[in-house]
Scaffold this motif. Sequence first.
Motif, PDB file in Angstrom:
ATOM      1  N   UNK A 429       3.332  -7.195   5.011  1.00 19.11           N
ATOM      2  CA  UNK A 429       3.079  -8.115   3.903  1.00 19.11           C
ATOM      3  C   UNK A 429       2.164  -7.484   2.863  1.00 19.11           C
ATOM      4  N   UNK A 430       1.117  -6.809   3.330  1.00 20.57           N
ATOM      5  CA  UNK A 430       0.187  -6.169   2.401  1.00 20.57           C
ATOM      6  C   UNK A 430       0.871  -5.035   1.652  1.00 20.57           C
ATOM      7  N   UNK A 431       1.715  -4.278   2.360  1.00 21.75           N
ATOM      8  CA  UNK A 431       2.442  -3.177   1.713  1.00 21.75           C
ATOM      9  C   UNK A 431       3.379  -3.697   0.632  1.00 21.75           C
ATOM     10  N   UNK A 432       4.108  -4.778   0.931  1.00 22.90           N
ATOM     11  CA  UNK A 432       5.004  -5.358  -0.065  1.00 22.90           C
ATOM     12  C   UNK A 432       4.230  -5.813  -1.305  1.00 22.90           C
ATOM     13  N   UNK A 433       3.105  -6.479  -1.069  1.00 24.98           N
ATOM     14  CA  UNK A 433       2.296  -6.942  -2.195  1.00 24.98           C
ATOM     15  C   UNK A 433       1.744  -5.765  -2.995  1.00 24.98           C
ATOM     16  N   UNK A 434       1.342  -4.699  -2.305  1.00 24.62           N
ATOM     17  CA  UNK A 434       0.815  -3.526  -2.997  1.00 24.62           C
ATOM     18  C   UNK A 434       1.898  -2.849  -3.838  1.00 24.62           C
ATOM     19  N   UNK A 435       3.111  -2.757  -3.279  1.00 27.86           N
ATOM     20  CA  UNK A 435       4.210  -2.174  -4.043  1.00 27.86           C
ATOM     21  C   UNK A 435       4.512  -3.009  -5.280  1.00 27.86           C
ATOM     22  N   UNK A 436       4.525  -4.326  -5.105  1.00 38.19           N
ATOM     23  CA  UNK A 436       4.789  -5.207  -6.246  1.00 38.19           C
ATOM     24  C   UNK A 436       3.716  -5.041  -7.313  1.00 38.19           C
ATOM     25  N   UNK A 437       2.459  -5.023  -6.889  1.00 41.84           N
ATOM     26  CA  UNK A 437       1.367  -4.884  -7.851  1.00 41.84           C
ATOM     27  C   UNK A 437       1.401  -3.515  -8.518  1.00 41.84           C
TER      28      UNK A 437
END
Length: 539
Positions: A429-437
């Motif tokens: 979840x954190x990786x997905x959010x980091x990629x999006x950001x």
Amino acid sequence: MVSPAVLLLAPLLYALAALVPDRLVGGSLRRRWRLALRVASVPPVVALGAAVMLAAHGPAVGHLASGAAGGLHLSTRLDVTTVVMLCLVTSIAALILRFSRRYLDGEAGQARYVRWLLATMAAASLLVVTNDLLVLAVAWLASSVALHQLLTFYDTRPQALIAAHKKFLFGRVADVAIFAAIALLWRATGTLEIDAIDAWATAAAVIPGSVKLAGLLLAAGVVVRAAQLPFHGWLIQVMEAPTPVSALLHAGIVNIGGFVLIRLSGLMVLLDGAQWLLVMVGTVTALLAALVMTTRVSIKVALAWSTCAQMGFMLLECGLGAYGLALLHLVAHSLYKAHAFLSSGRAVEEQSLRRMTPAAASDSPVRWALAAAGGFAVVATLGLAFGIGVRSDPALLAMAPIVALALAPLLRRAAEGGAARALRLGGGAITLAALYAGWHALVGRLMPAAPGASSSELLRIGFVAVAFVLLYALQVAIATRPTGRLARTLYPACFAGFYLDEMMTRLTFKIWPPRAAVAAVAAGASNRAPALSALGRAV
């Protein structure tokens, strides 16, 4: 510097390959496929060359020929949007063409399929590189007509003909709105060049009523072309077409509406009525289609409803003025859908395994609330880390809660198992959010957000944020009580697609009955009585 006119090489190659007569390939199907594959390998190189030109010399407009003052200008546009879209379109086209050769092995009509696929790509790539609004609209129309031939590749399947008939009718309605919008814009601005229209809009002290009407007509045309509710039925029913055609449609052609809005973002962001139309229709479509998708059994149909929802989400991003995010969303959606359709066989197997897995025990709303809070914490932390703020991009007031709520299911599942599961899912979840950001920050630098000029911008942002929070609350209520009254009441309507397509189908058949479709099936189908009777019932 090489002229941006070199971008026309991509559509020109596709068009020439589509027009090659049979005698030049000796009537050999193998040679036609070989020619098509070789030609399709060149446009991605042209796209990469365009990226090098952009990095070396910056954005530019190349003029080939000009008509009378204020008339048609044959020009191309080199900028970030052009390069991204041309790389996307040409690479997906090459992939789908190669997949099609194996998929259609032994089928009749392959030469016709190759021609129309190349013609579709010629129109789509011309649409991407042109700087003239009229050429863009004509290319969009041409791509729709060429795609119609692919959707009816299996011309003995009644449902395929019915779906293509509805798409054709809706497409022509959209064309009327789009060409009317172009006429109004030309009359108000005196030009059809997109960069000149953007410059006019930036310099205009007051936007005339005719331009506001043009914006509404253009937004309405995009809504219809993008298969938004209630004009979505054909998108769900064209699953009768070959799988590579479905991949081309969902990964490329249906996304053109989003591209057109991004291309005209300098004007559209100033038109409050058009922005409201995009936000309202996009939000309602995204919410309802997301609910309907959860009731689908067929993998391809579920993917079609997913496309409908994703297009709604893309339009609401445009309506909020987040055109950079809409471009990022368009690219991600295209790549995902191309992979999903071309590997749909594997998806069916994975879905079957998932259904055999015991269902997780229902939990309390408190866990879902904590998961949502965790999602907000992750998004806020990463936003600060990447220097993303709502002052520079007010649309984040709506987008940040949506991303946070999208992460909540992963975070909730992470809390159900041991440390290894928590680390895997929570880290994911954190990786997905980091990629999006991270991608958002990059796109924000390449495509700065257009300044919002609408006094009701915060109202639109609030409407979207509240709508998705309510959707999350509804999903939590169903997840925690899957056999409760709410779930049992809502399921039949969701399964039926809220009966919207049935109403639109009756209306369209009254306006223009699909008699041609019936005749096409009947022409050589005396031994296909079941198919004809099914078509008769549908009509």
